[in-house]
Design an enzyme around this catalytic site. Structure first.
Site, PDB file in Angstrom:
ATOM      1  N   THR A   1     -22.384   8.442  33.857  1.00  0.00           N
ATOM      2  CA  THR A   1     -21.183   8.773  33.088  1.00  0.00           C
ATOM      3  C   THR A   1     -21.124  10.282  32.853  1.00  0.00           C
ATOM      4  O   THR A   1     -20.071  10.898  33.009  1.00  0.00           O
ATOM      5  CB  THR A   1     -21.178   8.024  31.739  1.00  0.00           C
ATOM      6  OG1 THR A   1     -21.623   6.698  31.972  1.00  0.00           O
ATOM      7  CG2 THR A   1     -19.803   7.988  31.138  1.00  0.00           C
TER       8      THR A   1
ATOM      9  N   ASP B   1     -22.274   0.661  31.537  1.00  0.00           N
ATOM     10  CA  ASP B   1     -22.879   1.480  32.573  1.00  0.00           C
ATOM     11  C   ASP B   1     -21.810   2.115  33.465  1.00  0.00           C
ATOM     12  O   ASP B   1     -21.044   1.415  34.122  1.00  0.00           O
ATOM     13  CB  ASP B   1     -23.807   0.576  33.398  1.00  0.00           C
ATOM     14  CG  ASP B   1     -24.593   1.378  34.401  1.00  0.00           C
ATOM     15  OD1 ASP B   1     -25.312   2.277  33.974  1.00  0.00           O
ATOM     16  OD2 ASP B   1     -24.441   1.126  35.608  1.00  0.00           O
TER      17      ASP B   1
HETATM   18  P1  ADP Z   1     -24.951   8.198  31.146  1.00  0.00           P
HETATM   19  O1  ADP Z   1     -24.323   7.206  32.079  1.00  0.00           O
HETATM   20  O2  ADP Z   1     -24.528   9.594  31.485  1.00  0.00           O
HETATM   21  O3  ADP Z   1     -26.418   8.046  31.021  1.00  0.00           O
HETATM   22  P2  ADP Z   1     -24.842   7.229  28.441  1.00  0.00           P
HETATM   23  O4  ADP Z   1     -23.736   6.442  27.843  1.00  0.00           O
HETATM   24  O5  ADP Z   1     -26.121   6.543  28.708  1.00  0.00           O
HETATM   25  O6  ADP Z   1     -24.285   7.908  29.740  1.00  0.00           O
HETATM   26  O7  ADP Z   1     -25.103   8.479  27.455  1.00  0.00           O
HETATM   27  C1  ADP Z   1     -26.103   9.386  27.714  1.00  0.00           C
HETATM   28  C2  ADP Z   1     -26.029  10.564  26.761  1.00  0.00           C
HETATM   29  O8  ADP Z   1     -26.207  10.161  25.418  1.00  0.00           O
HETATM   30  C3  ADP Z   1     -27.147  11.538  27.080  1.00  0.00           C
HETATM   31  O9  ADP Z   1     -26.661  12.851  27.043  1.00  0.00           O
HETATM   32  C4  ADP Z   1     -28.126  11.283  25.954  1.00  0.00           C
HETATM   33  O10 ADP Z   1     -28.952  12.412  25.692  1.00  0.00           O
HETATM   34  C5  ADP Z   1     -27.205  10.992  24.804  1.00  0.00           C
HETATM   35  N1  ADP Z   1     -27.884  10.292  23.709  1.00  0.00           N
HETATM   36  C6  ADP Z   1     -28.626   9.176  23.749  1.00  0.00           C
HETATM   37  N2  ADP Z   1     -29.104   8.854  22.533  1.00  0.00           N
HETATM   38  C7  ADP Z   1     -28.636   9.797  21.676  1.00  0.00           C
HETATM   39  C8  ADP Z   1     -28.752  10.013  20.273  1.00  0.00           C
HETATM   40  N3  ADP Z   1     -29.456   9.199  19.507  1.00  0.00           N
HETATM   41  N4  ADP Z   1     -28.119  11.084  19.728  1.00  0.00           N
HETATM   42  C9  ADP Z   1     -27.388  11.902  20.515  1.00  0.00           C
HETATM   43  N5  ADP Z   1     -27.239  11.749  21.831  1.00  0.00           N
HETATM   44  C10 ADP Z   1     -27.840  10.714  22.423  1.00  0.00           C
END
Ligand code: ADP
Ligand code: MG
Length: 505
Positions: free
Chosen positions: A84, A50
């Site tokens: 992030t 996170d």
């Molecule tokens: P944040 O702290 O910004 O939420 P995360 O590590 O949770 O960071 O990543 C979020 C990003 O990953 C978002 O842009 C989300 O749309 C993308 N994401 C999540 N699942 C998938 C997937 N299966 N394929 C592509 N992108 C994804």
């Protein structure tokens, strides 16, 4: 020729500090992002994916770095997720502004251009966002929850966890009303939504539970009355001493008897404050169990479950006990009472989280917080976009198309902003081991063909349909990420000097 302005020493330092923060969290972005293990001087360890948590725990000295941490916190408090992304985007905006400095653009021109670009981008975002139809709402909310937890510990129980989050938020109507408790042991799959009250107290004296309990709720303590005034009492015989002592005790027994009259044998009384042992003993004679010193919030929940008022004192008893179902469960040698109603299902739920160790449980809790939060955002305004950086590429190409209309040097800043937006899908692809540039180019190409749902295929490389893959995000989250990232960047660019300050007294 360089535009007028102070030598941008502070800007360079700030950009450098901010970039090093971004590098720390960049590799955690996206479903294939890695985790960080953080260790403090005392050897305490946390393992997390996170962004906000990593930044909060980082030991950051530079003021520029601290501002990046603040922006992550803002994103977390407003949108629960997307921290992030916000930080990575801000880092890219700063990096791109460095190139603009070198071309001779004044920080003020960059700031104006970035500000304009952010406004144009979020306007376009609203145009490409979708409104969730009532008939599809559950599915969309489920996908939003899944997107938030992919790549986290919770992924192991994706279906169960996302369904729990949707159910919990829809029942409560608001994420703040969803209570979360976690008990070490068991596995994630054993987590469930409990629609009742969990009371982390046990009976004062031993009490056997039955299948149905008659219950009273009392708001004050059952103790001898305290004399507030500075009173002097003269007692001059053993008898009057005894009478005086007994009068207090009698009052307590009288209160106890009122409860006994209202409750059948085996009933239970929940009391907000302390209960004197005399009362407990008297009640015990009639097999009435006592739970004392309950927090007001628990009392309120119990009253909702039992569908009854909380009595101020035993004198107010006008009703018979209300029937409730109470189960005793033990986790880590601590007893908890799980209270439900036989009659109707209670709205607000408590998520009971299970996980093997305290470390994983903490990460599980953080994942749930994110998922519950994003679900509630979409419950609120019913607006969503596709994930995987799809809206960022759409905003980027919109800005490129319209930058020329702005004209002047600000146009260059708008183009730099457009380039920076693509860092999100690029990083998601890169962290999954695929080529970032190819992915972004493929997404641009698809968009130009009218395929506006194609995002990074994290498993096979290239692009895939985010709509079909069920990768959805709240529009609010993306909008806030763009605005916050642009805001912190311009704030940092405006600083042209860092000056020591007297400590706050
Ligand atoms: P944040 O702290 O910004 O939420 P995360 O590590 O949770 O960071 O990543 C979020 C990003 O990953 C978002 O842009 C989300 O749309 C993308 N994401 C999540 N699942 C998938 C997937 N299966 N394929 C592509 N992108 C994804
Ligand atoms: Mg996330």
């Amino acid at each position: 020729m360089k535009e007028e302005g102070k030598n941008s020493n502070a800007q360079v330092h700030n950009i450098r500090a901010a970039k090093s923060i971004v590098d720390t969290v960049k590799s955690t972005l996206g479903p294939m992002g890695m985790d960080k293990m953080m260790v403090d001087g005392g050897g305490n360890v946390i393992v997390t994916n996170d962004g906000a948590t990593i930044l909060r725990e980082l030991d950051i000295a530079h003021p520029g770095g601290k501002m990046m941490v603040e922006v992550a916190k803002t994103q977390e408090s407003l949108c629960y997720d997307g921290t992030t992304s916000t930080v990575v985007l801000a880092g890219q905006l700063l990096a791109n502004s460095e190139a603009l400095f070198e071309k001779g653009l004044h920080p003020n021109v960059i700031c104006r251009g970035y500000h304009e670009a952010a406004q144009m981008a979020v306007k376009h975002l609203d145009k490409i966002s979708h409104t969730a139809k009532k008939s599809d709402l559950d599915k969309i909310l489920g996908n939003v929850a899944k997107t938030a937890i992919t790549g986290k510990t919770l992924e192991n129980a994706l279906e169960n966890v996302s369904a729990l989050c949707v159910d919990a938020v829809q029942r409560a109507g608001d994420v703040d009303k969803v209570r979360v408790v976690s008990f070490p042991g068991g596995s994630l799959e054993d987590s469930y939504l409990f629609t009742g009250a969990i009371v982390n107290k046990d009976f004062v004296l031993e009490h056997d539970l039955q299948s149905t309990e008659e219950v009273l709720l009392i708001n004050t303590g059952l103790e001898p009355e305290k004399i507030e005034e500075n009173l002097q009492l003269q007692i001059n015989s053993v008898e009057s001493m005894q009478t005086y002592k007994m009068s207090g005790k009698n009052a307590l027994i009288k209160s106890a008897n009122k409860i006994i009259k209202a409750l059948p044998d085996g009933g239970i009384v929940f009391v907000r404050d302390a209960v004197h042992d005399t009362v407990c003993a008297q009640l015990k004679k009639h097999r009435i169990g006592v739970i004392r010193r309950l927090p007001p919030s628990t009392m309120r929940t119990l009253s909702k479950i039992a569908n009854t008022d909380i009595l101020q004192t035993p004198d107010d008893i006008v009703y018979e006990g209300m029937p409730l179902k109470i189960e005793r469960k033990k986790y880590n040698d601590v007893s908890y009472l799980f209270v439900t109603s036989h009659k109707h299902e209670h709205d607000e739920g408590t998520l009971v989280l299970r996980g093997a160790t305290t470390h994983t449980l903490e990460e599980v809790e953080r994942g749930f917080d994110d998922a519950l939060g994003v679900v509630s955002l979409v419950v609120n305004d019913e607006s969503y976009v596709y994930g995987g950086g799809v809206p960022y590429v759409a905003m980027s190409s919109y800005l490129r198309q319209h930058a020329a209309a702005i004209g002047g040097r600000a146009q260059m800043a708008i183009e730099a902003f457009a380039d920076a937006l693509e860092v999100i899908p690029a990083t998601i692809a890169e962290n999954a081991g695929h080529d970032p540039l190819d992915t972004v180019l493929a997404m641009r190409h698809e968009l130009l063909q009218g395929n506006d749902t194609m995002g990074p295929d994290v498993t096979n490389g290239g692009v895939t349909d985010m709509k079909k893959a069920g990768v959805f995000e709240p529009t609010t989250l993306v909008r806030q990420a763009v605005l916050s990232a642009s805001e912190v960047t311009t704030a940092l660019l405006r600083i042209d000097d860092i000056i020591g300050r007297r400590p706050v007294e």
